[in-house]
Design an enzyme around this catalytic site. Structure first.
Site, PDB file in Angstrom:
ATOM      1  N   LYS A 272       0.811  -1.216   0.000  1.00  0.00           N
ATOM      2  CA  LYS A 272       0.000   0.000   0.000  1.00  0.00           C
ATOM      3  C   LYS A 272       0.846   1.267   0.000  1.00  0.00           C
ATOM      4  O   LYS A 272       0.309   2.364  -0.179  1.00  0.00           O
ATOM      5  CB  LYS A 272      -0.976  -0.004   1.183  1.00  0.00           C
ATOM      6  CG  LYS A 272      -2.120  -0.984   0.961  1.00  0.00           C
ATOM      7  CD  LYS A 272      -3.162  -0.927   2.064  1.00  0.00           C
ATOM      8  CE  LYS A 272      -4.316  -1.884   1.766  1.00  0.00           C
ATOM      9  NZ  LYS A 272      -5.306  -1.913   2.863  1.00  0.00           N
TER      10      LYS A 272
ATOM     11  N   HIS B  49      -2.299  -3.710  -4.481  1.00  0.00           N
ATOM     12  CA  HIS B  49      -1.264  -3.640  -3.439  1.00  0.00           C
ATOM     13  C   HIS B  49      -0.621  -4.992  -3.171  1.00  0.00           C
ATOM     14  O   HIS B  49       0.511  -5.057  -2.704  1.00  0.00           O
ATOM     15  CB  HIS B  49      -1.835  -3.064  -2.136  1.00  0.00           C
ATOM     16  CG  HIS B  49      -2.670  -4.019  -1.339  1.00  0.00           C
ATOM     17  ND1 HIS B  49      -4.001  -4.256  -1.599  1.00  0.00           N
ATOM     18  CD2 HIS B  49      -2.374  -4.800  -0.265  1.00  0.00           C
ATOM     19  CE1 HIS B  49      -4.477  -5.122  -0.735  1.00  0.00           C
ATOM     20  NE2 HIS B  49      -3.507  -5.484   0.095  1.00  0.00           N
TER      21      HIS B  49
END
Length: 218
Positions: free
Chosen positions: A83, A108
């Site tokens: 992330k 992510h």
């Protein structure tokens, strides 16, 4: 939305690193976690540490060895490291995500492999599996590869249910924390996504596994 205090974060880091004698592991992991705090939103970094503790506690309940439980928990602390490649505007958005934003967030898992690539640790495959496959679902509806059942690495199955539970029960920028009863009901509603044995152990021991239930109320 309550945040983990600096002292609590330190306690969690010590909780994992106290058992590691290899200075290379400690050096690299401290650097990665420091980058998490710097680059992530506060709530995402807190979430990652909470999931690490949940995974270690659940692994103990699943009768993994103390060492394996420790390694699983440590790897889980970095499950969302990808992330750092997602815009903080999206991560901290105070409303529901658009379809395009949700697709960006789902990337992510793959981004995480690139972020983690230069980190040298023992049991690296545990970290890779935790990062890449924690959103795979036992029924084949997960991502990024749509794996099903035993195709999903065991650590990913454990991280997956802990990640799911913390995500639904803790406060987010766009909603308040759910009650224990609401969280348990939503977990039950999604039972098909998880390994049945892991689900049963997790749900039946939730009060002892979850050390953060009081914090999530705020």
């Amino acid at each position: 939305m309550a945040k983990l205090s600096s002292r609590k974060i330190g306690e969690i880091i010590h909780y994992f690193f106290a058992e590691d004698k290899n200075p290379l592991i400690q050096k690299n992991m401290y650097l990665v976690i420091a980058n998490m705090e710097r680059a992530f939103s506060d709530w995402t970094a807190d979430h990652s540490l909470r999931v690490g503790v949940l995974v270690k506690n659940l692994s103990n309940k699943l009768d993994l060895s103390s060492r394996d439980s420790h390694c699983y928990g440590l790897a889980a602390c970095l499950h969302d490291i990808g992330k750092v490649s997602i815009s903080r505007r999206i991560l901290d958005k105070p409303s529901s995500l658009t379809d395009d934003e949700r697709t960006a967030v789902q990337e992510h898992t793959v981004f995480g492999l690139n972020v983690f690539d230069g980190v040298e640790v023992e049991n690296k495959q545990l970290f890779v599996d935790s990062i890449l496959s924690h959103h795979e679902s036992f029924d084949g509806t997960g991502y990024p590869n749509g794996r099903i059942g035993s195709e999903i690495p065991y650590i990913s199955q454990i991280v997956g249910i802990c990640d799911f539970y913390d995500s639904i029960s803790a406060a987010r920028p766009y909603r308040n924390a759910m009650s224990f009863e609401q969280s348990q009901q939503l977990l039950n509603d999604n039972k098909s996504k998880f390994n049945e044995e892991i689900f049963n152990v997790f749900s039946s021991n939730l009060h002892s596994i979850d050390e953060f239930s009081e914090l999530r109320k705020h």
